[in-house]
Write an enzyme that holds these catalytic residues in place. Sequence first.
Site, PDB file in Angstrom:
ATOM      1  N   ARG A  65      -1.186  -2.027  -6.979  1.00 16.26           N
ATOM      2  CA  ARG A  65      -1.396  -3.141  -6.045  1.00 16.26           C
ATOM      3  C   ARG A  65      -2.494  -4.068  -6.570  1.00 16.26           C
ATOM      4  O   ARG A  65      -2.381  -5.289  -6.515  1.00 16.26           O
ATOM      5  CB  ARG A  65      -1.759  -2.541  -4.693  1.00 16.26           C
ATOM      6  CG  ARG A  65      -2.223  -3.483  -3.614  1.00 16.26           C
ATOM      7  CD  ARG A  65      -2.420  -2.673  -2.335  1.00 16.26           C
ATOM      8  NE  ARG A  65      -3.378  -3.276  -1.427  1.00 16.26           N
ATOM      9  CZ  ARG A  65      -3.073  -4.168  -0.503  1.00 16.26           C
ATOM     10  NH1 ARG A  65      -1.831  -4.591  -0.376  1.00 16.26           N
ATOM     11  NH2 ARG A  65      -3.994  -4.652   0.309  1.00 16.26           N
ATOM     12  N   LYS A  67      -2.115  -2.456   7.485  1.00 13.03           N
ATOM     13  CA  LYS A  67      -3.504  -2.132   7.782  1.00 13.03           C
ATOM     14  C   LYS A  67      -4.038  -3.092   8.837  1.00 13.03           C
ATOM     15  O   LYS A  67      -3.857  -4.297   8.743  1.00 13.03           O
ATOM     16  CB  LYS A  67      -4.352  -2.233   6.503  1.00 13.03           C
ATOM     17  CG  LYS A  67      -5.719  -1.597   6.631  1.00 13.03           C
ATOM     18  CD  LYS A  67      -6.409  -1.550   5.288  1.00 13.03           C
ATOM     19  CE  LYS A  67      -7.752  -0.851   5.388  1.00 13.03           C
ATOM     20  NZ  LYS A  67      -8.439  -0.794   4.077  1.00 13.03           N
ATOM     21  N   TYR A  97     -10.455  -8.044  -5.452  1.00 14.32           N
ATOM     22  CA  TYR A  97      -9.274  -7.459  -6.071  1.00 14.32           C
ATOM     23  C   TYR A  97      -8.852  -8.188  -7.330  1.00 14.32           C
ATOM     24  O   TYR A  97      -8.210  -7.625  -8.196  1.00 14.32           O
ATOM     25  CB  TYR A  97      -8.091  -7.522  -5.080  1.00 14.32           C
ATOM     26  CG  TYR A  97      -7.937  -6.314  -4.213  1.00 14.32           C
ATOM     27  CD1 TYR A  97      -6.883  -5.430  -4.382  1.00 14.32           C
ATOM     28  CD2 TYR A  97      -8.853  -6.040  -3.214  1.00 14.32           C
ATOM     29  CE1 TYR A  97      -6.733  -4.327  -3.577  1.00 14.32           C
ATOM     30  CE2 TYR A  97      -8.720  -4.949  -2.396  1.00 14.32           C
ATOM     31  CZ  TYR A  97      -7.656  -4.088  -2.583  1.00 14.32           C
ATOM     32  OH  TYR A  97      -7.530  -2.993  -1.780  1.00 14.32           O
ATOM     33  N   ARG A 143       0.856  -1.189   0.000  1.00 16.03           N
ATOM     34  CA  ARG A 143       0.000   0.000   0.000  1.00 16.03           C
ATOM     35  C   ARG A 143       0.891   1.238   0.000  1.00 16.03           C
ATOM     36  O   ARG A 143       2.063   1.188   0.411  1.00 16.03           O
ATOM     37  CB  ARG A 143      -0.890   0.012   1.238  1.00 16.03           C
ATOM     38  CG  ARG A 143      -1.839  -1.179   1.357  1.00 16.03           C
ATOM     39  CD  ARG A 143      -2.630  -1.106   2.658  1.00 16.03           C
ATOM     40  NE  ARG A 143      -3.618  -2.173   2.751  1.00 16.03           N
ATOM     41  CZ  ARG A 143      -3.394  -3.347   3.346  1.00 16.03           C
ATOM     42  NH1 ARG A 143      -2.192  -3.603   3.873  1.00 16.03           N
ATOM     43  NH2 ARG A 143      -4.350  -4.262   3.409  1.00 16.03           N
TER      44      ARG A 143
END
Length: 212
Positions: free
Chosen positions: A147, A76, A179, A51
């Site tokens: 990403r 995160k 994703y 990230r």
Amino acid sequence: MDNPVGKGLLLRVAKPLPRHLRDVDIPRFFEVVTRSRDQAIFMLMLRCGLRVEEVADLTLDAIDYQRNRILVKSGKGGKDRVVFISNDATDALAAYLRIRFHTNEQKVFLVEKGPHKGKPISVRGIQKRIEYYSKKSGIAVSCHQLRHTMATQLLNADADLVTIQYLLGHTRIKTTMRYCHLSNMKAQRDYYRAVDRIIEKSKSTPTENTEY
């Protein structure tokens, strides 16, 4: 019209993810990235799935050159995880570190010009750099998109979904599935591979005698 869900209630629509980059767009984008620092930053996003906050917070002692991996500290959700560095990302990082300022600052990526020269580059500073290169290349690119592209490329190269989940630092597999965009080529490959196994298995399984 009455709200079919009920008063005061609204259906929650999932926030759409950015589109992943096409394979042909990746070299076109990197062609215009002239600074070694920026090449290294974007390669760590594309190959390691970092990230933007994780890149900005990356420290020198988190890089394990012997085993080609990076310890992502307090990602995160406050979780640590290990990601692996590809050869091209290793080369980009090494090229930057050779010209990096000699300083006691432990953050890897530093501001190179202006009054904040030698200080760690901020998240917004990284975002501004990718916006600049996006405009210069004519290809819509964001940090998050790099990403996202990494996840999609790994899936289409037959990486396991749980592996991708770990590398991205996702708590839930459902997040990882959002994703990853399955390509038609992979779907076709998976289908024929599975069907071949089914056919081979059926050949080796004795058929029941249906004569009475």
